[in-house]
Design a protein around this motif. Structure first.
Motif, PDB file in Angstrom:
ATOM      1  N   SER A   4     127.550  39.539  -8.920  1.00  0.00           N
ATOM      2  CA  SER A   4     127.615  40.122  -7.581  1.00  0.00           C
ATOM      3  C   SER A   4     128.288  39.244  -6.519  1.00  0.00           C
ATOM      4  CB  SER A   4     126.202  40.455  -7.103  1.00  0.00           C
ATOM      5  OG  SER A   4     125.406  39.285  -7.083  1.00  0.00           O
ATOM      6  N   HIS A   5     128.403  37.943  -6.744  1.00  0.00           N
ATOM      7  CA  HIS A   5     128.893  37.050  -5.695  1.00  0.00           C
ATOM      8  C   HIS A   5     130.064  36.167  -6.134  1.00  0.00           C
ATOM      9  CE1 HIS A   5     124.962  38.168  -4.105  1.00  0.00           C
ATOM     10  NE2 HIS A   5     125.408  37.794  -2.921  1.00  0.00           N
ATOM     11  N   GLY A   6     130.739  36.522  -7.188  1.00  0.00           N
ATOM     12  CA  GLY A   6     131.842  35.675  -7.668  1.00  0.00           C
ATOM     13  C   GLY A   6     131.305  34.379  -8.235  1.00  0.00           C
ATOM     14  N   THR A   7     132.044  33.313  -8.097  1.00  0.00           N
ATOM     15  CA  THR A   7     131.616  32.009  -8.590  1.00  0.00           C
ATOM     16  C   THR A   7     130.726  31.347  -7.541  1.00  0.00           C
ATOM     17  OG1 THR A   7     133.628  31.774  -9.880  1.00  0.00           O
ATOM     18  CG2 THR A   7     132.397  29.761  -9.423  1.00  0.00           C
ATOM     19  N   VAL A   8     129.569  30.872  -7.975  1.00  0.00           N
ATOM     20  CA  VAL A   8     128.624  30.219  -7.068  1.00  0.00           C
ATOM     21  C   VAL A   8     128.227  28.854  -7.621  1.00  0.00           C
ATOM     22  CG1 VAL A   8     127.674  32.378  -6.151  1.00  0.00           C
ATOM     23  CG2 VAL A   8     126.629  31.340  -8.159  1.00  0.00           C
ATOM     24  N   ALA A   9     127.884  27.953  -6.722  1.00  0.00           N
ATOM     25  CA  ALA A   9     127.385  26.636  -7.108  1.00  0.00           C
ATOM     26  C   ALA A   9     125.874  26.742  -7.321  1.00  0.00           C
ATOM     27  CB  ALA A   9     127.686  25.624  -6.016  1.00  0.00           C
ATOM     28  N   PHE A  10     125.383  26.066  -8.367  1.00  0.00           N
ATOM     29  CA  PHE A  10     123.947  26.024  -8.636  1.00  0.00           C
ATOM     30  C   PHE A  10     123.604  24.672  -9.234  1.00  0.00           C
ATOM     31  CE2 PHE A  10     120.334  26.515 -11.571  1.00  0.00           C
ATOM     32  CZ  PHE A  10     119.361  26.869 -10.653  1.00  0.00           C
ATOM     33  N   GLY A  11     122.539  24.054  -8.737  1.00  0.00           N
ATOM     34  CA  GLY A  11     122.045  22.826  -9.347  1.00  0.00           C
ATOM     35  C   GLY A  11     121.400  21.891  -8.341  1.00  0.00           C
ATOM     36  N   PHE A  12     120.977  20.745  -8.855  1.00  0.00           N
ATOM     37  CA  PHE A  12     120.443  19.683  -8.013  1.00  0.00           C
ATOM     38  C   PHE A  12     121.579  19.096  -7.189  1.00  0.00           C
ATOM     39  CE2 PHE A  12     117.416  19.700 -11.570  1.00  0.00           C
ATOM     40  CZ  PHE A  12     116.216  19.719 -10.894  1.00  0.00           C
ATOM     41  N   TYR A  13     121.286  18.638  -5.979  1.00  0.00           N
ATOM     42  CA  TYR A  13     122.329  18.088  -5.121  1.00  0.00           C
ATOM     43  C   TYR A  13     122.109  16.625  -4.764  1.00  0.00           C
ATOM     44  CZ  TYR A  13     118.816  19.680  -1.791  1.00  0.00           C
ATOM     45  OH  TYR A  13     117.627  19.923  -1.145  1.00  0.00           O
ATOM     46  N   ASN A  14     120.953  16.045  -5.120  1.00  0.00           N
ATOM     47  CA  ASN A  14     120.696  14.630  -4.869  1.00  0.00           C
ATOM     48  C   ASN A  14     119.654  14.163  -5.871  1.00  0.00           C
ATOM     49  OD1 ASN A  14     119.054  12.344  -3.489  1.00  0.00           O
ATOM     50  ND2 ASN A  14     120.975  12.395  -2.349  1.00  0.00           N
ATOM     51  N   VAL A  15     119.887  13.030  -6.514  1.00  0.00           N
ATOM     52  CA  VAL A  15     119.013  12.581  -7.595  1.00  0.00           C
ATOM     53  C   VAL A  15     117.631  12.146  -7.114  1.00  0.00           C
ATOM     54  CG1 VAL A  15     120.940  11.933  -9.078  1.00  0.00           C
ATOM     55  CG2 VAL A  15     119.900  10.191  -7.608  1.00  0.00           C
ATOM     56  N   GLU A  16     117.460  11.916  -5.834  1.00  0.00           N
ATOM     57  CA  GLU A  16     116.172  11.460  -5.300  1.00  0.00           C
ATOM     58  C   GLU A  16     115.287  12.597  -4.806  1.00  0.00           C
ATOM     59  OE1 GLU A  16     115.100   8.407  -5.510  1.00  0.00           O
ATOM     60  OE2 GLU A  16     116.971   7.454  -6.136  1.00  0.00           O
ATOM     61  N   THR A  17     115.745  13.840  -4.936  1.00  0.00           N
ATOM     62  CA  THR A  17     114.959  14.983  -4.476  1.00  0.00           C
ATOM     63  C   THR A  17     114.799  15.991  -5.608  1.00  0.00           C
ATOM     64  OG1 THR A  17     116.754  16.439  -3.771  1.00  0.00           O
ATOM     65  CG2 THR A  17     116.076  14.721  -2.219  1.00  0.00           C
ATOM     66  N   ASP A  18     113.891  16.921  -5.430  1.00  0.00           N
ATOM     67  CA  ASP A  18     113.755  18.014  -6.401  1.00  0.00           C
ATOM     68  C   ASP A  18     114.347  19.294  -5.833  1.00  0.00           C
ATOM     69  OD1 ASP A  18     111.768  18.628  -4.539  1.00  0.00           O
ATOM     70  OD2 ASP A  18     110.377  19.359  -6.049  1.00  0.00           O
ATOM     71  N   GLY A  19     115.297  19.143  -4.920  1.00  0.00           N
ATOM     72  CA  GLY A  19     115.931  20.289  -4.292  1.00  0.00           C
ATOM     73  C   GLY A  19     117.046  20.866  -5.145  1.00  0.00           C
ATOM     74  N   LEU A  20     117.143  22.184  -5.114  1.00  0.00           N
ATOM     75  CA  LEU A  20     118.212  22.908  -5.789  1.00  0.00           C
ATOM     76  C   LEU A  20     118.980  23.713  -4.755  1.00  0.00           C
ATOM     77  CD1 LEU A  20     116.183  24.360  -8.795  1.00  0.00           C
ATOM     78  CD2 LEU A  20     118.042  22.712  -8.973  1.00  0.00           C
ATOM     79  N   LEU A  21     120.242  23.972  -5.064  1.00  0.00           N
ATOM     80  CA  LEU A  21     121.011  24.886  -4.230  1.00  0.00           C
ATOM     81  C   LEU A  21     121.600  25.973  -5.101  1.00  0.00           C
ATOM     82  CD1 LEU A  21     124.367  24.610  -4.446  1.00  0.00           C
ATOM     83  CD2 LEU A  21     123.905  22.478  -3.324  1.00  0.00           C
ATOM     84  N   LEU A  22     121.710  27.136  -4.505  1.00  0.00           N
ATOM     85  CA  LEU A  22     122.398  28.278  -5.101  1.00  0.00           C
ATOM     86  C   LEU A  22     123.249  28.858  -3.989  1.00  0.00           C
ATOM     87  CD1 LEU A  22     122.978  30.363  -7.322  1.00  0.00           C
ATOM     88  CD2 LEU A  22     120.972  31.621  -6.520  1.00  0.00           C
TER      89      LEU A  22
END
Length: 130
Positions: free
Chosen positions: A9-27
């Motif tokens: 539905s949204h073409g190519t998207v970024a997904f994954g962790f963005y900093n090794v010191e956090t448990d944050g994910l981005l989509l």
């Protein structure tokens, strides 16, 4: 490091962790935490053949200015937006061997949440499996 994935539905998207010191994910422009994502994934998996839905709490950043420049922040040359804020607190490791996701990233969650709350509205992210 977030990777590019094709979506229906949204073409190519970024997904994954963005900093090794956090448990944050981005989509794409949505930011959330891996413990919440894993809980929601378990709920989806338990849904059965008719499908399932779940949700998780996250933050929706408005666009590139609010998100920041991941590669610039990693290189330590451009600390803008949310990602710049994160990399000011936890810079990219000087030794490439240190570039491994830390298992205790949840300890930094409250700091990351404060950064996100300053830049983005909290949203409920719906997940559906068919």
């Amino acid at each position: 490091m977030p990777l590019a994935f094709p979506s229906l539905s949204h073409g190519t998207v970024a997904f994954g962790f963005y900093n090794v010191e956090t448990d944050g994910l981005l989509l794409d422009r949505l930011f959330f935490f891996c413990t919440d994502f894993c809980r929601a994934a378990v709920e989806l998996a338990a849904g059965g053949p008719e499908g399932a839905s779940s949700s998780l709490r996250g933050f929706a950043l408005a666009g590139p200015e609010e998100i920041g420049d991941l590669m610039g922040a990693i290189r330590g040359v451009r600390h803008v937006g949310f990602l710049g804020d994160v990399y000011r607190l936890w810079p990219f490791p000087a030794d490439p061997a240190g570039f491994r996701q830390k298992p205790d990233g949840a300890h930094n969650r409250r700091f990351v949440e404060e950064l996100l709350q300053a830049r983005a509205p909290e949203v409920e992210i719906g997940l559906v499996a068919e």
